[in-house]
Design an enzyme around this catalytic site. Structure first.
Site, PDB file in Angstrom:
ATOM      1  N   LYS A 115       2.674   0.504  16.390  1.00 60.36           N
ATOM      2  CA  LYS A 115       4.077   0.280  15.507  1.00 60.36           C
ATOM      3  C   LYS A 115       4.550   1.515  14.825  1.00 60.36           C
ATOM      4  O   LYS A 115       5.496   1.767  13.971  1.00 60.36           O
ATOM      5  CB  LYS A 115       4.134  -0.405  14.490  1.00 60.36           C
ATOM      6  CG  LYS A 115       4.840  -0.611  13.767  1.00 60.36           C
ATOM      7  CD  LYS A 115       5.065  -2.483  12.745  1.00 60.36           C
ATOM      8  CE  LYS A 115       6.411  -2.353  11.881  1.00 60.36           C
ATOM      9  NZ  LYS A 115       6.340  -3.246  11.003  1.00 60.36           N
ATOM     10  N   GLN A 116       2.958   2.306  14.256  1.00 61.37           N
ATOM     11  CA  GLN A 116       3.104   3.718  13.003  1.00 61.37           C
ATOM     12  C   GLN A 116       2.396   3.992  12.615  1.00 61.37           C
ATOM     13  O   GLN A 116       0.533   3.459  13.419  1.00 61.37           O
ATOM     14  CB  GLN A 116       3.227   3.112  11.800  1.00 61.37           C
ATOM     15  CG  GLN A 116       1.999   1.818  11.248  1.00 61.37           C
ATOM     16  CD  GLN A 116       3.041   0.990   9.627  1.00 61.37           C
ATOM     17  OE1 GLN A 116       3.507   0.272  10.598  1.00 61.37           O
ATOM     18  NE2 GLN A 116       2.446   1.166   8.632  1.00 61.37           N
ATOM     19  N   GLU A 158       0.667  -2.739  12.450  1.00 66.98           N
ATOM     20  CA  GLU A 158       0.874  -4.399  12.590  1.00 66.98           C
ATOM     21  C   GLU A 158       1.247  -4.871  13.897  1.00 66.98           C
ATOM     22  O   GLU A 158       1.317  -5.267  13.560  1.00 66.98           O
ATOM     23  CB  GLU A 158       1.982  -4.402  11.641  1.00 66.98           C
ATOM     24  CG  GLU A 158       1.616  -4.045  10.062  1.00 66.98           C
ATOM     25  CD  GLU A 158       2.462  -4.104   9.182  1.00 66.98           C
ATOM     26  OE1 GLU A 158       3.741  -4.468   9.430  1.00 66.98           O
ATOM     27  OE2 GLU A 158       2.324  -4.498   7.555  1.00 66.98           O
ATOM     28  N   TRP A 192       1.100  -0.791  -0.336  1.00 68.20           N
ATOM     29  CA  TRP A 192      -0.038   0.037  -0.370  1.00 68.20           C
ATOM     30  C   TRP A 192       1.159   1.118  -0.032  1.00 68.20           C
ATOM     31  O   TRP A 192       0.646   1.823  -0.269  1.00 68.20           O
ATOM     32  CB  TRP A 192      -1.107  -0.277   0.862  1.00 68.20           C
ATOM     33  CG  TRP A 192      -0.308   0.016   2.910  1.00 68.20           C
ATOM     34  CD1 TRP A 192       0.796  -0.219   3.586  1.00 68.20           C
ATOM     35  CD2 TRP A 192      -0.516   0.923   3.909  1.00 68.20           C
ATOM     36  NE1 TRP A 192       1.050  -0.038   4.214  1.00 68.20           N
ATOM     37  CE2 TRP A 192      -0.164   1.214   5.008  1.00 68.20           C
ATOM     38  CE3 TRP A 192      -1.916   1.881   4.134  1.00 68.20           C
ATOM     39  CZ2 TRP A 192       0.268   1.414   5.661  1.00 68.20           C
ATOM     40  CZ3 TRP A 192      -1.629   2.450   5.277  1.00 68.20           C
ATOM     41  CH2 TRP A 192      -0.597   2.678   6.246  1.00 68.20           C
ATOM     42  N   ASP A 193       2.279   0.942   0.234  1.00 68.87           N
ATOM     43  CA  ASP A 193       3.024   1.641   0.384  1.00 68.87           C
ATOM     44  C   ASP A 193       3.214   2.911  -1.037  1.00 68.87           C
ATOM     45  O   ASP A 193       3.499   4.330  -0.406  1.00 68.87           O
ATOM     46  CB  ASP A 193       4.629   1.933   1.087  1.00 68.87           C
ATOM     47  CG  ASP A 193       4.801   0.970   1.365  1.00 68.87           C
ATOM     48  OD1 ASP A 193       3.816  -0.124   2.090  1.00 68.87           O
ATOM     49  OD2 ASP A 193       5.662   0.341   1.917  1.00 68.87           O
TER      50      ASP A 193
HETATM   51  O1  IFM Z   1       3.514  -1.325   3.694  1.00 66.75           O
HETATM   52  C1  IFM Z   1       4.348  -1.515   5.020  1.00 66.75           C
HETATM   53  C2  IFM Z   1       3.794  -1.858   6.280  1.00 66.75           C
HETATM   54  O2  IFM Z   1       3.120  -0.713   6.104  1.00 66.75           O
HETATM   55  C3  IFM Z   1       4.862  -1.562   7.540  1.00 66.75           C
HETATM   56  N1  IFM Z   1       5.794  -2.909   7.523  1.00 66.75           N
HETATM   57  C4  IFM Z   1       6.826  -2.887   6.297  1.00 66.75           C
HETATM   58  C5  IFM Z   1       5.618  -2.379   4.988  1.00 66.75           C
HETATM   59  C6  IFM Z   1       6.458  -2.192   3.574  1.00 66.75           C
HETATM   60  O3  IFM Z   1       7.406  -0.331   4.071  1.00 66.75           O
END
Ligand code: IFM
Length: 807
Positions: free
Chosen positions: A631-632, A519, A377-378
C-alpha cells in the site's frame, strides 16, 4: 511571487474537493472552503480541535460548530446560489500568504434580461483571536433592486455521525445572535455568536441621509466602533448604530431564532451600482475553553466588531507574515513546485495547535470528521520535522499531547494483556483508541471487514518515542523529558518487551503478528520497519533512563521500582532483537518474513483484477493480500529514517525493487519515495513523487473512498512530506542536534532553494544552489552553529554570512 490559489467557473463536481482546498483555519478551528449559501449537503463545517462527541453506537468524531457565516441572498423570492442559478461568473480563491478566502459570483437578476447581481465575500479565521472568524460580504446590483439577505448562524451543518449538539437554541443577546447547545455524550457546551454590521456605499449612504431610503431599522446609542472603513461609512451616512449586531442600513430587518438557527432577514433597497457591505464577526466558544461559553462568544464577537474588519485583518496578516518568515521555503526555477509547496505549508499552519499542548494534528487536519478526527502516527513521522526545524514550540505541543494521553495508551496495553503503553492507532482527546476492529465495509457484501490496524500496528508506540527523542535532540530542551517524556518512552519500551517473543532456537527476540506501514499485509512476522523502530525505541529508552538517573535519581528509582521489567532486560532485548539485514548479494531487505513467497504480480495486473473501483485491497481477502503489492512505503521508509545505516547501493536496490510494487494507496507514501530518491542521487526520479505529495490537496486526486467509507479531506502528513522532500530530500539538509549537514540533490530545474531554520533558539537562512550553499545567521543570534556544507565544516556566528562552493 504567487500566493494565490484560484479557481474560475463553477463546477458542481468540485464542491467537496474545494471545501478542502479552500479551507481556512487557525489551529483552534478549521472552516471548510464552502460558499456562503451552502448547507450541510455541501459539507459546511467549522471543525473544532479536540472536541469530540459520540451519538449512539456511531463512531466518535470531532464536533462541527454551527455555521456562523451562513448567508443567503434572495431576489424576487429566488435564492441566488451557485447550486441553483448557474452563475454568469464565479471565482473562488485563497490568499495563502495571509490566509484569506474570497469568492466573487455574478448572478443574472431573476426576471431581468440584462440585470446582474454580484456577490463578493472575504473571510479569515483570525490567527490572533483564535475564537474568531470574520467575514465581509458585499452585494451590488446593476439595476435598482430589492434584495432579501438572510444571514446568521445555521446549526444544520455537515456531520458524519451527528448531529452532535443537543438543545441547540438560537437567541438574540446584546444585539448579537447566539446559537448554543451541548454535545450529546459529555454535555460540553458550545456557543456561536454573530455580530453584524452593515454599511452602505457612498451613494446609498447619501440617499439614506437625505431620507430617500427607508430609515435604518434600529438606532442605538453608543457607537463604540469608531474605527476603519465601517466607521467612516457610517459617519458618511450619518447613521448611528451600535456595532454589536444592529442593522444600521436601509430597510426592514427581522430576526428569526429557533431550534437550530438564528438569523436575520434584511430587506435591502439596492441602488444600481452601489455596494452594500455586511461585516460578520463570528465567535465560537466551547466548554473546553473554560468559563461561560455564551458570554465568552458574545464578548469576543463584540470586541471584534469594536475593533473593525480592517484592523482585525491587519493583525491577522501580521501574524501570518511572522509564520512565513519562520517557514517559507523559496524555490527558484520552478513556480509550480513553489506554489504547491507553499500551499502545503499553509495547510500545516492553519491546523497547528500553537495554543495548546493537549492537542495534536488529526490525519485529516481540521477539514471535517473523516478518520474520526483522530491523530495517527502521521504527526510524529510526517509532520513533526517541519515544526522541529521551524517552530519547535509547536513541535513540543504535539509531543506533549502524547504525554497527556499516556494513560489511554496504558489502558490499551492492559486491554490486550500487555505491559506499558500501546498508543492508540486513532487517538482522540483521552488517548483511548477510536479505531474500530471493523474499519472498512466490503463493497460487495456491505459487511464490515475485520482489519488489524488497531491491534497490530504496534509501531505506533515506537513512533511516539522516536518523536519525543527527536524533539529533545533537536532543541536540547530537556523539559520534554522531565515533563513526562521519559515515562512515555519507558512505558513504550515495556510494552514492546511484553509483546516480543524470544526465539529459543535462534536465541533472538522477534516481533510476531504485526501490521507494518503497508496495511495490505496484516498480521505478519518481523516486519523490517517495525523491528528497527522498536530497536530504536529501546535504545532511546536506555538513554532517557540514564538521563533521568543522573538528573532526578529519586524519580528514576520510583519509576523503575514500579515495573517488573528492568532496564537490563530492555538492554538485552535491544541487543538481541532481530532486525532484517540486506541480502549480501541483492542488497534487498525483505519487508517481512516470507514476503518473497507472495505472488509477484505487477500493479497494472493487480488493478485489472479489481471488480469495483473502491474495493479494499487489504484485509482478509483483499486482492493485494496474497501478492507483493504494498500500500505504501515500508522498507523505503526504513531507509529514509535510518539512512546512515545503509549504503547507497542498498538504498537504490530497495527503491528500485519496491517502487513498482507500491500502490501509493496512502497519501503517506509518495514523499518517502521522493526523499530516498534524492538521497541516492536520483532527484529527478523523486520529483514526480514530490509533486504528487505537494499537490494532493490542490488537485483532490487522492483516494476518496475505501469501500463505502469517505476518506477525503486534507492530508497534513503529505503536506509535511512535501516539506521533508524539499528540505531534507532535495536540499539534503539534516540536523543531528549539533551539526547541520547539507548535501544537496536538487532536481534539474531548481536553481536554488532557500530555507529558514530555527534551531537551538537561533535563526538562520540557508540558500542551497546547484553549485553553492550560503548560510546566513541572524545578527540577534546568541551563539554559533556548526554547518557541514558539502565536505566543508564551517561555524556560523551571529550576523555572519558564509558561502561555500560545493562543486
Ligand atoms: O496513518 C495512515 C496510515 O498509514 C494509512 N492509512 C491512513 C492513515 C491516516 O493517514
Amino acid at each position: 511571487m504567487n500566493w494565490i490559489i484560484r479557481e474560475k467557473g463553477y463546477d458542481k463536481q468540485r464542491v467537496t474537493t474545494n471545501g478542502n482546498k479552500f479551507m481556512i483555519g487557525n489551529g483552534y478551528m478549521g472552516y471548510r472552503g464552502t460558499l456562503e449559501e451552502y448547507g450541510r449537503f455541501e459539507l459546511t463545517a467549522t471543525t473544532l480541535a479536540g472536541l469530540y462527541d459520540q451519538v449512539g453506537d456511531n463512531w466518535r468524531e470531532p464536533v462541527n460548530a454551527p455555521n456562523g457565516l451562513f448567508t443567503q441572498v434572495f431576489c424576487d423570492g429566488e435564492l441566488l446560489s451557485v447550486l441553483s442559478s448557474g452563475p454568469l461568473e464565479h471565482v473562488q480563491e485563497l490568499d495563502i500568504r495571509h490566509a484569506v478566502h474570497r469568492r466573487r459570483t455574478v448572478f443574472r437578476t431573476p426576471g431581468s434580461a440584462s440585470g446582474r447581481i454580484t456577490l463578493s465575500a472575504e473571510r479569515f479565521c483570525s490567527a490572533e483571536r483564535l475564537h474568531l472568524i470574520v467575514s465581509k460580504i458585499s452585494v451590488q446590483c446593476s439595476e435598482d433592486q430589492e434584495l432579501l439577505i438572510r444571514t446568521g448562524i445555521d446549526g444544520d451543518v455537515w456531520d458524519i455521525n451527528g448531529p452532535h449538539l443537543e438543545g441547540l437554541t438560537g437567541s438574540e443577546a446584546e444585539g448579537s445572535l447566539l446559537l448554543a447547545g451541548r454535545t450529546q455524550e459529555l454535555h460540553v457546551p458550545v456557543a456561536v455568536a454573530e455580530g453584524l454590521v452593515c454599511v452602505p456605499g457612498e451613494a446609498a449612504a447619501d440617499a439614506l441621509a437625505q431620507g430617500k431610503m427607508p430609515a435604518p431599522v434600529e438606532k442605538r446609542p453608543g457607537d463604540k466602533a469608531a474605527v476603519g472603513s465601517e466607521a467612516e461609512a457610517r459617519a458618511r451616512a450619518g447613521v448611528r448604530g451600535e456595532v454589536e449586531g444592529k442593522v444600521n442600513v436601509g430597510s426592514e430587518s427581522t430576526t428569526e431564532v429557533g431550534a437550530g438557527f438564528a438569523y436575520r432577514e434584511i430587506r435591502l433597497h439596492c441602488l444600481a451600482g452601489e455596494t452594500y457591505t455586511f461585516y460578520k464577526y463570528v465567535s465560537v466558544s466551547t466548554g473546553l475553553d473554560g468559563g461561560a461559553v455564551s458570554q465568552a462568544a458574545l464578548k469576543c464577537s463584540r470586541e471584534a466588531a469594536e475593533c473593525g474588519y480592517d484592523a482585525l485583518l491587519r493583525e491577522h496578516a501580521e501574524s501570518w507574515e511572522q509564520k512565513w518568515s519562520r517557514s517559507d521555503v523559496v524555490i527558484e526555477g520552478d513556480e509550480e513546485a513553489q506554489l504547491a509547496l507553499r500551499y502545503s505549508l499553509y495547510q500545516l499552519h492553519i491546523i497547528s495547535p500553537g495554543h495548546s499542548e493537549k492537542l495534536s494534528i488529526p490525519a485529516r487536519g481540521l477539514s471535517g470528521q473523516v478518520y474520526k478526527g483522530a491523530v495517527f502516527w502521521d504527526t510524529e513521522m510526517f509532520m513533526l520535522p517541519f515544526f522541529l526545524y521551524t517552530q519547535p514550540e509547536v513541535a513540543r505541543n504535539l509531543l506533549m499531547y502524547r504525554v497527556h494521553t499516556l494513560d489511554g495508551a496504558k489502558r490499551k496495553a492492559a486491554e490486550y494483556g500487555y505491559e506499558g503503553a500501546f498508543y492508540a492507532w486513532e487517538s482522540q482527546e483521552t488517548g483511548n483508541d477510536a479505531c474500530t476492529l471493523f474499519n472498512v465495509n466490503d463493497v460487495f457484501t456491505g459487511r464490515p471487514m475485520r482489519t488489524y490496524f488497531r491491534d497490530k500496528q504496534i509501531h505506533i508506540s515506537a513512533d511516539v518515542a522516536y518523536g519525543i527523542w527527536q524533539y529533545y535532540r533537536f532543541t536540547g530542551d530537556d523539559s520534554i523529558l522531565l515533563d513526562g517524556g521519559v515515562e512515555v518512552v519507558w512505558e513504550c519500551a515495556r510494552f514492546f518487551y511484553s509483546y516480543a517473543y524470544f526465539n529459543p532456537g535462534k536465541l533472538r527476540y522477534e516481533i510476531l503478528d504485526v501490521t507494518g506501514p503497508d496495511e495490505y499485509h496484516e498480521r505478519v512476522n518481523n516486519n523490517a520497519f517495525t523491528n528497527e523502530m522498536v530497536k530504536k525505541c529501546l535504545s532511546i529508552t536506555l538513554e532517557a533512563l540514564d538521563y533521568l538517573k543522573g538528573k532526578r535519581p529519586k524519580r528514576y528509582d520510583a519509576l523503575i521500582s514500579r515495573s517488573v521489567v528492568t532496564p537490563e532486560q530492555i538492554q538485552e532485548m535491544h541487543d538481541l532483537l532481530y532486525v532484517q539485514q540486506p541480502d549480501p548479494s541483492s542488497r534487498l531487505i525483505e519487508q517481512f518474513d516470507r514476503y518473497y513467497k507472495l505472488e509477484d504480480v505487477s500493479l497494472p495486473e493487480l488493478k485489472s483484477r479489481m471488480l469495483n473501483p473502491h474495493e479494499y485491497l487489504g484485509g482478509g481477502n483483499g486482492l493485494a493480500t496474497t501478492t507483493q503489492i504494498l500500500k505504501q512505503a515500508d522498507v523505503v521508509l526504513l531507509l529514509h529514517l535510518f539512512g546512515e545505516q545503509y549504503d547507497r547501493d542498498t538504498k537504490r536496490a530497495n527503491w528500485e525493487y519496491y517502487e513498482p510494487r507500491t500502490e501509493h494507496g496512502s497519501s503517506l507514501s509518495s514523499c518517502i519515495y521522493a526523499l530516498v530518491a534524492a538521497d541516492i542521487g536520483i532527484p529527478d526520479w523523486g520529483y514526480p513523487y514530490f509533486m504528487r505529495t505537494a499537490t494532493i490537496d490542490l488537485t483532490g486526486e487522492s483516494k476518496q473512498y475505501v469501500g463505502d467509507l469517505y476518506i477525503g479531506g486534507t492530508h497534513p502528513a503529505a503536506n509535511g512530506g512535501a516539506w521533508m522532500a524539499a528540505v531534507l530530500g532535495f536540499a539534503g539538509l539534516r540536523f543531528d542536534g549539533k551539526t547541520v549537514r547539507i548535501k544537496p540533490s536538487l532536481p534539474e530545474k531548481w536553481r536554488s532553494v532557500e530555507i529558514p531554520l530555527h534551531l537551538l533558539n537561533q535563526s538562520y537562512r540557508v540558500r542551497v544552489g546547484q553549485e553553492e550553499i550560503t548560510v546566513e545567521a541572524l545578527a540577534e543570534n546568541a551563539g554559533s552553529l556548526e554547518f557541514q556544507l558539502g565536505d566543508h565544516i564551517v561555524f556560523v556566528r551571529p550576523g555572519e554570512k558564509i558561502s561555500q562552493n560545493i562543486r
